[in-house]
Design an enzyme around this catalytic site. Sequence first.
Site, PDB file in Angstrom:
ATOM      1  N   ARG A  11       1.007  -0.875   0.040  1.00 22.61           N
ATOM      2  CA  ARG A  11       0.082  -0.043   0.279  1.00 22.61           C
ATOM      3  C   ARG A  11       1.126   1.697  -0.043  1.00 22.61           C
ATOM      4  NH1 ARG A  11      -3.175  -3.538  -0.485  1.00 22.61           N
ATOM      5  NH2 ARG A  11      -5.434  -4.073   0.032  1.00 22.61           N
TER       6      ARG A  11
ATOM      7  N   SER B 147     -11.099  -1.217   1.713  1.00 17.34           N
ATOM      8  CA  SER B 147     -10.717  -1.440   3.122  1.00 17.34           C
ATOM      9  C   SER B 147     -10.326   0.165   3.702  1.00 17.34           C
ATOM     10  CB  SER B 147      -9.267  -2.010   2.993  1.00 17.34           C
ATOM     11  OG  SER B 147      -9.820  -3.626   2.470  1.00 17.34           O
TER      12      SER B 147
ATOM     13  N   GLU C 231      -6.062   3.414   5.480  1.00 18.23           N
ATOM     14  CA  GLU C 231      -5.936   3.949   3.792  1.00 18.23           C
ATOM     15  C   GLU C 231      -6.620   5.457   3.370  1.00 18.23           C
ATOM     16  OE1 GLU C 231      -6.049  -0.702   2.598  1.00 18.23           O
ATOM     17  OE2 GLU C 231      -7.012   0.518   0.672  1.00 18.23           O
TER      18      GLU C 231
HETATM   19  N1  EPU Z   1     -11.919 -10.932   8.901  1.00 15.72           N
HETATM   20  C1  EPU Z   1     -12.517 -11.433  10.504  1.00 15.72           C
HETATM   21  N2  EPU Z   1     -13.885 -10.254  10.166  1.00 15.72           N
HETATM   22  C2  EPU Z   1     -13.618  -9.571   9.308  1.00 15.72           C
HETATM   23  C3  EPU Z   1     -12.487  -9.516   8.390  1.00 15.72           C
HETATM   24  C4  EPU Z   1     -11.936 -10.085   8.554  1.00 15.72           C
HETATM   25  O1  EPU Z   1     -12.539 -12.110  11.419  1.00 15.72           O
HETATM   26  O2  EPU Z   1     -14.883  -9.035   9.727  1.00 15.72           O
HETATM   27  C5  EPU Z   1     -10.207 -11.999   9.023  1.00 15.72           C
HETATM   28  C6  EPU Z   1     -11.082 -13.236   8.024  1.00 15.72           C
HETATM   29  O3  EPU Z   1     -11.614 -14.574   8.508  1.00 15.72           O
HETATM   30  C7  EPU Z   1      -9.433 -13.307   7.697  1.00 15.72           C
HETATM   31  C8  EPU Z   1      -8.980 -12.208   7.929  1.00 15.72           C
HETATM   32  O4  EPU Z   1      -9.152 -11.328   8.839  1.00 15.72           O
HETATM   33  O5  EPU Z   1      -9.192 -14.238   8.503  1.00 15.72           O
HETATM   34  C9  EPU Z   1      -7.881 -11.135   6.330  1.00 15.72           C
HETATM   35  O6  EPU Z   1      -9.951 -10.729   5.969  1.00 15.72           O
HETATM   36  P1  EPU Z   1      -9.595 -10.733   3.714  1.00 15.72           P
HETATM   37  O7  EPU Z   1      -8.911 -12.105   3.467  1.00 15.72           O
HETATM   38  O8  EPU Z   1     -10.929 -10.596   3.989  1.00 15.72           O
HETATM   39  O9  EPU Z   1      -8.819  -9.905   3.487  1.00 15.72           O
HETATM   40  P2  EPU Z   1      -8.253  -8.766   4.244  1.00 15.72           P
HETATM   41  O10 EPU Z   1      -7.201  -8.306   5.028  1.00 15.72           O
HETATM   42  O11 EPU Z   1      -9.531  -8.675   5.236  1.00 15.72           O
HETATM   43  C10 EPU Z   1      -7.302  -7.317   2.265  1.00 15.72           C
HETATM   44  C11 EPU Z   1      -6.856  -6.231   1.518  1.00 15.72           C
HETATM   45  C12 EPU Z   1      -7.970  -6.536   0.854  1.00 15.72           C
HETATM   46  C13 EPU Z   1      -8.123  -7.046  -0.394  1.00 15.72           C
HETATM   47  C14 EPU Z   1      -7.617  -8.816   0.538  1.00 15.72           C
HETATM   48  C15 EPU Z   1      -7.864 -10.003  -0.479  1.00 15.72           C
HETATM   49  C16 EPU Z   1      -5.900  -4.532   2.979  1.00 15.72           C
HETATM   50  C17 EPU Z   1      -6.364  -3.377   4.163  1.00 15.72           C
HETATM   51  N3  EPU Z   1      -7.437  -5.130   2.250  1.00 15.72           N
HETATM   52  O12 EPU Z   1      -7.792  -7.433   2.984  1.00 15.72           O
HETATM   53  O13 EPU Z   1      -7.955  -4.880  -0.092  1.00 15.72           O
HETATM   54  O14 EPU Z   1      -9.128  -7.208  -1.349  1.00 15.72           O
HETATM   55  O15 EPU Z   1      -7.014  -8.955   1.802  1.00 15.72           O
HETATM   56  O16 EPU Z   1      -6.560  -9.534  -1.026  1.00 15.72           O
HETATM   57  O17 EPU Z   1      -5.127  -5.161   2.648  1.00 15.72           O
HETATM   58  C18 EPU Z   1      -8.345  -2.931  -0.022  1.00 15.72           C
HETATM   59  O18 EPU Z   1      -7.396  -2.553  -0.314  1.00 15.72           O
HETATM   60  O19 EPU Z   1      -9.596  -1.525  -0.771  1.00 15.72           O
HETATM   61  C19 EPU Z   1      -9.051  -4.276  -0.254  1.00 15.72           C
HETATM   62  C20 EPU Z   1      -9.734  -4.326   0.013  1.00 15.72           C
END
Ligand code: EPU
Length: 342
Positions: free
Chosen positions: A164, A233, A329
Site C-alpha cells: 500500500r 478496506s 488507508e
Molecule cells: N476477518 C474477520 N472478520 C472480518 C473481516 C476479516 O475475522 O470482519 C478475518 C478473515 O477471516 C481473515 C482475515 O481477517 O482471516 C483477513 O480477511 P480478508 O481475507 O477478508 O482480507 P483482508 O486482510 O481483510 C486484504 C486487503 C483487501 C483485499 C483482500 C484480499 C488490506 C487492507 N486489505 O483484506 O483489499 O481485497 O486482502 O487480498 O490489505 C482494499 O484495499 O480496499 C481491499 C479490499
Amino acid sequence: MNIQSQVQLKPFNTLSLNAIASHFIKVKTITELQDALKFAKENDLNVLILSGGSNMMLPEHIQALVVAMDIQKIDFITEDEHTQTIKVGAGQVWHDFVLWTTEHQLYGLQNLALIPGLVGASPVQNIGAYGVEVGEFIESVEVYDRKLNQMASIKAADCEFSYRHSIFKDDPNRFVITHVIFKLLKKADLRMNYGDLKLAMGDEISAENLQKQVIHIRQSKLPDPKEFPNVGSFFKNPIIKQTQFSQLIAKFPNIPHYPQTDDRVKIAAGWLIDQSGWKGKQLNQVGMFEKQALVLVNYSDATLTDVQATYHAVQKDVFKHFGVQLEPEPVLYDRCGFIQNH
Ligand code: EPU
C-alpha cells in the site's frame, strides 16, 4: 478551458461525502493538464488531483482547483516472446481495464479485478489483492513533474513499491500520473494461494476462471459503493514487530497473521475490528460493514466529521483491546485540498 465553480464532488468520491470544490476541471490531454496547472498558479490555488475518488476523505468545502483526470486510450508498445507492454491512460476505469486485458489474453492483473478507481491511481498506493500487487506488473509510470514543470517517466524500480505504498505517497504534490506502462504476460502464471481462492477455482484452472472467482468473492464480502458508499478496506493491515506479535498471539491464538520478509508480521485489521465488537456496528450514520468489518460505510449522507467520529472510535477500541494502532488507508484532505495526517 472549462473551469467550473462551486462543484459538488459527491458523485466523484465513493464515500459519497458532500464536498463543494471552489474550482473544478476535467482534463483529457496533457496539454489540458498543463493549462489547468498554469491557471491554478496564476490564481494562487492549490491543486487537488482527482482520480476515481475511491480512496479519499474530503471536507465539506475545498478552496482549490480540483483536476479530474480523464486521459483515456490503451496503446500496444512493445512485445517479446513472453510479454506485451501497453501504455494506458490514467483515466481508464481500473476494472474495465482488467477485463480488457483478460479478453486480450494478457495476464497478471486478474487477481485485482473489481478494485474500484482508475488506472492512474493504481500505482499510488500500489493496489493489491489476493496475493498480487500492481507494482509487479508495472514497467514505468509517466508523470507530469510539477517541481521541474516537465513530463517524466519513472521506472518501476524507482517507484519504491511496497504494501500500500510508493514514492507517489511520500511526495503527493509533485507528480501527476498521466499514463501507466504495464508489462503483462502472454501465458498466465496463476496466483491462487490466497485464502479460499484455490478452493473456489475448482477444476477449471484458467486466468478467466481466476478473475471470475475473485469477482465473486469480492461481491460476496464487499459492499457495492453505489448502494453502500465506501472506500474498500478502510484501515491498512498493521505490520508489527515480532516481539509485539509474540505477546499478542500468546493472548489471542486465532489472530490471522502473515509473516513478512523482515522481522515483522502483518495482522488482519478486519479481525481486530470484528473482535472489538465493531462488525455491523454504527455510530450515527457511519459504521463498519456487517459482512466485512474492515469496510467503513456511509449509510446516509454523512459528513467527514461523522466519518472521523466513527473511525476514531474504532481505533480507540482496537487499541484498548490489542494495543495496536490502526492506520486509515484513504487519504484525508483539508479545506485547501492539501493532504493531512490522520
Ligand atoms: N476477518 C474477520 N472478520 C472480518 C473481516 C476479516 O475475522 O470482519 C478475518 C478473515 O477471516 C481473515 C482475515 O481477517 O482471516 C483477513 O480477511 P480478508 O481475507 O477478508 O482480507 P483482508 O486482510 O481483510 C486484504 C486487503 C483487501 C483485499 C483482500 C484480499 C488490506 C487492507 N486489505 O483484506 O483489499 O481485497 O486482502 O487480498 O490489505 C482494499 O484495499 O480496499 C481491499 C479490499
